[in-house]
Design a protein around this motif. Structure first.
Motif, PDB file in Angstrom:
ATOM      1  N   ASP A  52       0.838  -1.180   0.151  1.00 48.54           N
ATOM      2  CA  ASP A  52      -0.105  -0.097  -0.013  1.00 48.54           C
ATOM      3  C   ASP A  52       0.779   1.187   0.120  1.00 48.54           C
ATOM      4  O   ASP A  52       1.710   1.507   1.049  1.00 48.54           O
ATOM      5  N   PRO A  53       0.842   1.983  -1.099  1.00 45.53           N
ATOM      6  CA  PRO A  53       1.694   3.151  -1.011  1.00 45.53           C
ATOM      7  C   PRO A  53       1.463   4.391  -0.022  1.00 45.53           C
ATOM      8  O   PRO A  53       2.226   4.983   0.262  1.00 45.53           O
ATOM      9  N   LEU A  54       0.355   4.183   0.404  1.00 46.91           N
ATOM     10  CA  LEU A  54      -0.093   5.070   1.806  1.00 46.91           C
ATOM     11  C   LEU A  54       0.562   4.631   2.911  1.00 46.91           C
ATOM     12  O   LEU A  54       0.354   5.304   3.993  1.00 46.91           O
ATOM     13  N   ARG A  55       1.106   3.340   2.967  1.00 44.36           N
ATOM     14  CA  ARG A  55       1.786   2.966   4.169  1.00 44.36           C
ATOM     15  C   ARG A  55       3.074   2.959   4.115  1.00 44.36           C
ATOM     16  O   ARG A  55       3.853   2.631   2.890  1.00 44.36           O
ATOM     17  N   THR A  56       3.941   2.862   5.209  1.00 40.24           N
ATOM     18  CA  THR A  56       5.329   2.949   5.213  1.00 40.24           C
ATOM     19  C   THR A  56       5.690   1.378   5.024  1.00 40.24           C
ATOM     20  O   THR A  56       4.917   0.265   5.375  1.00 40.24           O
ATOM     21  N   GLU A  57       6.942   0.930   4.437  1.00 41.35           N
ATOM     22  CA  GLU A  57       7.368  -0.143   4.184  1.00 41.35           C
ATOM     23  C   GLU A  57       7.378  -1.287   5.519  1.00 41.35           C
ATOM     24  O   GLU A  57       6.753  -2.237   5.467  1.00 41.35           O
ATOM     25  N   SER A  58       7.641  -0.596   6.776  1.00 37.19           N
ATOM     26  CA  SER A  58       7.655  -1.377   7.984  1.00 37.19           C
ATOM     27  C   SER A  58       6.166  -1.579   8.483  1.00 37.19           C
ATOM     28  O   SER A  58       5.897  -2.506   8.897  1.00 37.19           O
ATOM     29  N   GLU A  59       5.461  -0.665   7.913  1.00 32.99           N
ATOM     30  CA  GLU A  59       4.009  -0.842   8.373  1.00 32.99           C
ATOM     31  C   GLU A  59       3.579  -2.247   7.516  1.00 32.99           C
ATOM     32  O   GLU A  59       2.903  -2.957   8.143  1.00 32.99           O
ATOM     33  N   VAL A  60       3.917  -2.132   6.381  1.00 31.68           N
ATOM     34  CA  VAL A  60       3.476  -3.191   5.573  1.00 31.68           C
ATOM     35  C   VAL A  60       3.916  -4.525   5.820  1.00 31.68           C
ATOM     36  O   VAL A  60       3.058  -5.546   6.085  1.00 31.68           O
ATOM     37  N   ASN A  61       5.146  -4.498   6.132  1.00 32.22           N
ATOM     38  CA  ASN A  61       5.806  -5.576   6.731  1.00 32.22           C
ATOM     39  C   ASN A  61       5.165  -6.213   8.085  1.00 32.22           C
ATOM     40  O   ASN A  61       5.005  -7.470   8.438  1.00 32.22           O
ATOM     41  N   LYS A  62       4.840  -5.189   9.018  1.00 31.95           N
ATOM     42  CA  LYS A  62       4.086  -5.681  10.097  1.00 31.95           C
ATOM     43  C   LYS A  62       2.828  -6.348   9.685  1.00 31.95           C
ATOM     44  O   LYS A  62       2.424  -7.185  10.512  1.00 31.95           O
TER      45      LYS A  62
END
Ligand SMILES: Nc1nc2c(ncn2[C@@H]2O[C@H](COP(=O)(O)OP(=O)(O)O)[C@@H](O)[C@H]2O)c(=O)[nH]1
Ligand SMILES: [Mg+2]
Length: 670
Positions: A310-320
């Motif tokens: 999701d481009p609206l989330r940071t990479e670490s948020e997505v990984n979480k």
């Protein structure tokens, strides 16, 4: 269809010329394809070392009577040895796309048809056997009406439709052939019912089936084998791609035979759907039931993680978020989270086609490849090491022992001759007489052994009778009759229990009888050791445990299948009788292997003792011969000594050869 010649049972063409380049180390299949290639090289070397040993045995250990075929069997089975990976999961989870991304991105396109809806229509095996030549073999869906299993059909090429592939590296030709596998046709509901693909009385099983004007769409083929010289397949990889499972259309053979045969099962889930009821059904009935089966690796792929990018989330948020879903998947499956690999097959394939390393890393495909290489190949190597390397080494060690006995015997004779130097003729005459008496005594011993051997062979024949397939076939007929009389779930359960109990019963008897035989042979060995100084042979006990275990596992799988939706929701005779046919044919296979193992055990036991006695007899004969010659003409003593020295050197050289072969055979994989 372009470039494909369709024929029914026409001879395979010669092997097409190789034009696909082997991939460089950094490219696709990284880790996995390299490891598979070195595994295949190791196996080739291993086979040629066994062949060299077999050649040596033929020249140096001539057997009397029945030939021991075990080594030939081992060589043949190793030559056709395969590494099987099955991809399981519900429809549209991306199994086929995953295969494209993992193994077939060389072609720089989506090779295997993968799209929304049902594309893989029947279990599809991707493999390569040189003898067959490049082709696609298709088993018509109509064969479901017969009681014949797919394994049996594989032995009979007549029923298959063969599409010969003419050009080796033509992606177009392959694509066209793959499309043939996905073909469907419309048939009347009556026909579908007969094929066991539809049951009007069964709402659960009919979910997703659409009927228009009493017509139903069904697959054209029951099973497909794609025989293609792709580098990975040439190195012995076999991939089983499966369709999503409709409980009625399922083949019991998949659960009872094809999946248990696989060295690894990859279960595919999709991140956008999560773990659904039908995912769980497949997991419970086809994947997790193989849990307790040793050495079979399981991996869970959580595919389509791109849905969470999701481009609206940071990479670490997505990984979480991805991690969270991995955790919850582990919880649903009651599995260790370590075996759950989050990937995006689509992104992986795109990245490989476009050489986009950033996207490739993000897709998780490389991690999955590494995981496959690390988990599956070592496990496969271990299977061969435990089963074959161990067995062959045992045989070579026995040859070594025999040579050592020969060496010691000649050495003793030599010492005796050397002592003769200073003796007079009377003393030599005395020695000749002693040796003659020794020889006579030994010959009596051998005669005694021959009598014992005959008695033992009789005992062994009784033992093999217990494992006779005829007895099992009788049991199969009886069970079939019992089942027909009580065609209910409870009746089925009882019949299966009784079948396995009765089938396993003789194995206990055989064990007891084999112990008696072993005891007699042990006694002979001890006597020979004590009285004649022969090396003490350690006789191995007959172990039927692996076969009992295999039967128990089969019973377990049969139980799971019997409990599964495929049977519970239907009292359809076609499904149940097919289930029965597959179950008994698997049991028969195990039983047959068990019986062959028992026969091999006895043969080896008898030939081992026989060989040793023969070697010792040779030594006595030769010794007597030379001492007699010396008695006749004392001047030949030098000649006799040098001839024995020569023989000693020959045996030492043979021992060197066998030691070298053993080293080669035991050489571990690099
Ligand atoms: N977004 C996304 N779609 C995928 C992925 N893998 C497969 N698909 C799509 O899912 C659908 C079913 O894929 P397929 O490989 O045929 O699934 P199968 O029935 O499990 O073999 C197709 O439309 C694919 O394009 C993925 O990693 N991400
Ligand atoms: Mg598919």
């Amino acid at each position: 269809m372009a470039n494909i010649s369709i024929s029914k049972d026409s001879p395979a063409p010669g092997r097409p010329k190789t034009t696909i380049k082997r991939r460089p180390a950094s490219a696709e299949g990284q880790g996995f394809s390299q490891k598979l290639a070195s595994f295949s090289i190791w196996r080739e070397k291993f086979v040629s070392a066994i062949e060299a040993y077999q050649h040596w045995v033929e020249q140096n250990e001539p057997v009397e009577g029945e030939n021991d075929l075990r080594i030939y069997e081992l060589i043949e089975s190793l030559k056709s040895d395969k590494l099987k990976i099955a991809f399981m999961g519900e429809l549209s989870r991306g199994k086929t796309e995953l295969l494209n991304a993992l193994f077939f991105s060389d072609y720089k396109k989506r090779l295997l048809p993968s799209s929304a809806g049902r594309t893989t229509m029947c279990p599809t095996e991707l493999r390569y056997d040189v003898k067959t030549g490049a082709c696609i073999k298709l088993l018509p869906i109509e064969t479901r009406k017969t009681g014949t299993t797919i394994a049996e059909y594989k032995q009979n090429p007549v029923q298959w439709t063969t599409l010969h592939l003419l050009k080796r590296d033509s992606a177009k030709e392959l694509e066209a052939a793959f499309l043939e596998v996905t073909k469907t046709k419309r048939v009347h509901t009556r026909e579908a019912e007969e094929l066991g693909l539809y049951d009007p009385s069964n709402e659960i099983a009919n979910r997703g089936i659409s009927i228009v004007d009493d017509m139903i769409e069904i697959p054209c083929w029951r099973h497909a084998i794609i025989n293609y010289p792709h580098p990975l397949l040439e190195n012995g990889l076999v991939i089983l791609d499966t369709p999503g499972l409709n409980s009625l259309g399922s083949e019991p053979e998949l659960t009872l035979s094809m999946l248990p045969e696989a060295h690894a099962v990859v279960f595919v889930l999709a991140a956008d759907t999560g773990v659904t009821v039908s995912d769980m059904e497949i997991w419970n009935n086809h994947v997790s039931c193989t849990k307790k089966e040793q050495l079979r690796e399981r991996l869970v792929v959580l595919n389509k993680i791109d849905a969470m990018w999701d481009p609206l989330r940071t990479e670490s948020e997505v990984n979480k978020l991805i991690n969270k879903q991995v955790e919850s998947t582990a919880l649903s499956l009651k599995e260790n989270r370590k075996i759950i690999m989050p990937v995006s097959a689509k992104a992986g394939l795109t990245a490989k086609i476009n050489d986009d390393s950033e996207l490739l890393a993000k897709s998780g495909i490389n991690d999955l490849e590494l995981c496959l290489a690390r988990k599956i190949l070592p496990a496969k190597y271990e299977i061969i090491r435990r089963k074959v390397v161990y067995e062959v080494s045992g045989r070579v060690e026995k040859s070594q022992q025999l040579l050592k006995a020969k060496y010691n015997g000649v050495d003793n004779q030599l010492k005796k001759l050397k002592e003769l130097g200073g003796k007079n003729l009377d003393e030599i005459q005395e020695m000749v007489s002693i040796m003659r008496r020794e020889k006579k005594k030994y010959e009596m011993e051998i005669k005694g052994f021959e009598i014992t051997r005959k008695a033992l062979t009789k005992q062994a024949t009784v033992l093999f009778n217990d494992l006779n397939l005829k007895a099992l076939d009788q049991l199969i007929r009886l069970t079939r009759k019992n089942m027909r009389e009580s065609w209910t779930t409870a009746g089925l359960k009882k019949a299966i229990r009784l079948f396995f109990k009765t089938a396993m019963h003789p194995m206990g008897n055989v064990k007891k009888k084999s112990e008696d035989i072993k005891k007699s042979v042990d006694e002979i060995c001890h006597k020979m050791h004590k009285e004649y100084g022969l090396p003490l042979i350690r006789v191995s006990a007959l172990s039927l445990v692996p076969y009992v275990m295999d039967l128990k596992k089969l019973e377990g799988r049969a139980e799971v299948f019997r409990n599964s939706a495929a049977i519970i929701v239907t009292e359809q005779n076609t499904v149940i009788s097919k289930f029965f046919v597959v179950m008994v044919s698997e049991a028969r296979k195990i039983f047959d292997e068990c019986s062959q193992h028992a026969q091999g055990w006895f043969q080896e036991l008898a030939s081992q003792v026989h060989n040793q006695l023969r070697v010792h007899k040779n030594i006595i004969d030769k010794g007597l011969e030379s001492i007699r010659a010396i008695h006749e003409d004392i001047d030949t003593i030098g000649q006799q000594i040098s001839s024995l020295e020569q023989e000693k050197a020959n045996i030492a050289a043979q021992l060197g050869i066998v030691n070298g072969l053993l080293k080669k055979i035991q050489k571990p994989i690099e």
